[in-house]
Design an enzyme around this catalytic site. Structure first.
Site, short mmCIF file in Angstrom:
data_model
loop_
_atom_site.label_atom_id
_atom_site.label_comp_id
_atom_site.label_asym_id
_atom_site.label_seq_id
_atom_site.Cartn_x
_atom_site.Cartn_y
_atom_site.Cartn_z
N LYS A 36 20.05 -50.51 -38.48
CA LYS A 36 20.25 -51.05 -36.93
C LYS A 36 19.59 -52.55 -37.24
CE LYS A 36 17.62 -48.82 -34.22
NZ LYS A 36 17.02 -47.77 -34.98
N ARG A 111 15.24 -46.52 -25.72
CA ARG A 111 14.82 -45.29 -26.51
C ARG A 111 14.75 -44.03 -25.64
NH1 ARG A 111 13.22 -48.10 -31.21
NH2 ARG A 111 11.64 -47.02 -32.50
N ARG A 157 12.98 -48.14 -48.22
CA ARG A 157 12.85 -49.46 -47.67
C ARG A 157 11.58 -50.19 -47.85
NH1 ARG A 157 14.76 -49.76 -41.64
NH2 ARG A 157 12.83 -48.64 -41.03
N ARG A 190 6.52 -51.10 -44.76
CA ARG A 190 5.95 -51.17 -43.39
C ARG A 190 5.24 -49.83 -43.22
NH1 ARG A 190 10.85 -51.72 -39.33
NH2 ARG A 190 10.06 -50.13 -38.70
N ARG A 201 8.87 -39.82 -36.93
CA ARG A 201 9.72 -40.62 -36.10
C ARG A 201 11.20 -40.38 -35.87
NH1 ARG A 201 9.95 -45.97 -39.42
NH2 ARG A 201 10.94 -46.81 -37.80
P1 AMP Z 1 11.16 -49.79 -34.68
O1 AMP Z 1 11.00 -50.93 -35.73
O2 AMP Z 1 12.49 -50.12 -33.85
O3 AMP Z 1 11.54 -48.49 -35.63
O4 AMP Z 1 9.84 -49.45 -33.80
C1 AMP Z 1 8.81 -49.24 -34.23
C2 AMP Z 1 7.85 -48.56 -33.30
O5 AMP Z 1 7.62 -49.30 -32.09
C3 AMP Z 1 8.37 -47.31 -32.85
O6 AMP Z 1 8.01 -45.91 -33.88
C4 AMP Z 1 7.73 -47.11 -31.54
O7 AMP Z 1 6.28 -46.71 -31.62
C5 AMP Z 1 7.55 -48.48 -30.94
N1 AMP Z 1 8.88 -48.93 -30.26
C6 AMP Z 1 9.84 -49.72 -30.47
N2 AMP Z 1 10.88 -49.75 -29.79
C7 AMP Z 1 10.52 -48.86 -28.71
C8 AMP Z 1 11.07 -48.54 -27.36
N3 AMP Z 1 12.23 -48.91 -27.08
N4 AMP Z 1 10.36 -47.61 -26.45
C9 AMP Z 1 9.23 -47.12 -27.13
N5 AMP Z 1 8.40 -47.50 -28.23
C10 AMP Z 1 9.21 -48.29 -28.76
#
Ligand code: AMP
Ligand code: ZN
Length: 258
Positions: A36, A111, A157, A190, A201
Site C-alpha cells: 500500500k 481499518r 522490509r 520499523r 498485525r
Molecule cells: P500502518 O503503518 O498503516 O501499518 O499503521 C501502523 C499502526 O498505526 C497500526 O498497527 C495501528 O496501530 C495504527 N493505525 C494506523 N492506521 C489506523 C487506523 N485506520 N485505525 C486504527 N489504528 C491505525
C-alpha cells in the site's frame, strides 16, 4: 514552426488537465506488507494528490510526543488498532488541508467498519454538499496478496529514516546492504515490522479490516487487484482503475459502482 508550438501548447494543456483534474477520494485496502505504501507514493506522484497515511500521521505524533502521540504509542507498539474517534479526528484534520482539494489517497484508513461509515458521511458533507466535488464515493482498491508471501515481504522490509524510501532485502534490495541508495543513511526496521508484532498485525487485519472490504463490496464499490504481480503491474492496474472512475467536478454525476 507555429503549428508545432500550438500543438505543443495544446498537448501540454490537455496533459495538465488530464493530470490535474479532480480525482476524488481513493482508498487503498490491503494487509500490512501488501504494498500500500509503495503504491500510494506512485499514485501521489502521478496525479499530484497527497497520500494520507494514518500510520505515518500517528507515528509523527509519537515522534513529536504530542498528547495524542503519548496516548497511542503503546497501542501502536502492540500492533493493535488506535481507537476510531482518535484516528477519525486526525483524518478530518488532514483532509481539510488545501492540498487535499482535488483528491487524496487514503493509506491505512479506514481499518474498521465504523471508520468506513464515518468516512462516507465526512466526504459527503465536506466535499459533495459544499459543491466541491461531483461525487464523494471513494474509489476503493484492495491489493490482495498470499499470506506466506506477506510474511516474507514484511520481515524483509527496511525503510530509510531520512527520506522514507522503502526497500526489501528479498525483492527490492538497496545497492549496498542496509544502506539507502539515495542518501547513504543506514536503513532501519520499523518497530512494528518486528517478528513478534507482525502476526498480531496480520491477525488484527483479518479480524477487523476484512469487514471494511466487505462493507464496500456490499455497496458494489470494491475493486480487487492481484498484488502478487510486479510492483509496476500493480501500479498500472491501479492507475487504470482510477482513470476509469475518477470523479470530474464538471460532470455532476456520481461515480458508478463496478
Ligand atoms: P500502518 O503503518 O498503516 O501499518 O499503521 C501502523 C499502526 O498505526 C497500526 O498497527 C495501528 O496501530 C495504527 N493505525 C494506523 N492506521 C489506523 C487506523 N485506520 N485505525 C486504527 N489504528 C491505525
Ligand atoms: Zn534515504
Amino acid at each position: 514552426m507555429v503549428v508545432n508550438l500550438v500543438q505543443e501548447r495544446l498537448g501540454a494543456s490537455s496533459m495538465a488537465e488530464q493530470v490535474l483534474r479532480t480525482i476524488g477520494p481513493v482508498v487503498l485496502l490491503g494487509p500490512p506488507g501488501a504494498g500500500k505504501g509503495t503504491q500510494s507514493k506512485r499514485i501521489t506522484e502521478h496525479y499530484h494528490i497527497p497520500q494520507v497515511s494514518t500510520g505515518d500521521l500517528l507515528r509523527e505524533h509519537v515522534r513529536q510526543q504530542t498528547p495524542l502521540g503519548i496516548e497511542v504509542q503503546a497501542v501502536i507498539a502492540r500492533g493493535e488498532l488506535v481507537p476510531d474517534h482518535l484516528v477519525c479526528d486526525i483524518v478530518a484534520w488532514r483532509l481539510r488541508q488545501p492540498d487535499a482539494d482535488r483528491g487524496f489517497i487514503l493509506d491505512g484508513f479506514p481499518r474498521t467498519q465504523k471508520q468506513a461509515a464515518w468516512l462516507d458521511s465526512f466526504l459527503k458533507f465536506e466535499f459533495f454538499e459544499t459543491g466541491k466535488w461531483a461525487s464523494w464515493l471513494p474509489i476503493v482498491i484492495r491489493i490482495q496478496v498470499d499470506y506466506n508471501k506477506l510474511l516474507l515481504r514484511i520481515t524483509g522490509r527496511r525503510t530509510c529514516p531520512t527520506c522514507g524510501a522503502i526497500y526489501n532485502v528479498h525483492s527490492n534490495p538497496p545497492l549496498v546492504d542496509e544502506i539507502c541508495d539515495k542518501d547513504g543513511t543506514k536503513l532501519v526496521i520499523r518497530d512494528d515490522d518486528r517478528d513478534e508484532v507482525i502476526r498480531e498485525r496480520l491477525d488484527t487485519y483479518e479480524r477487523q479490516t476484512k469487514p471494511v472490504a466487505e462493507y464496500y463490496d456490499k455497496l458494489g464499490r470494491l475493486v480487487t487487484i492481484n498484488g502478487d504481480q510486479s510492483v509496476d503491474d500493480v501500479s498500472a492496474a491501479i492507475l487504470k482503475e482510477i482513470d476509469g472512475r475518477a470523479c470530474g467536478v464538471a460532470s455532476g454525476t456520481e461515480v458508478k459502482g463496478n
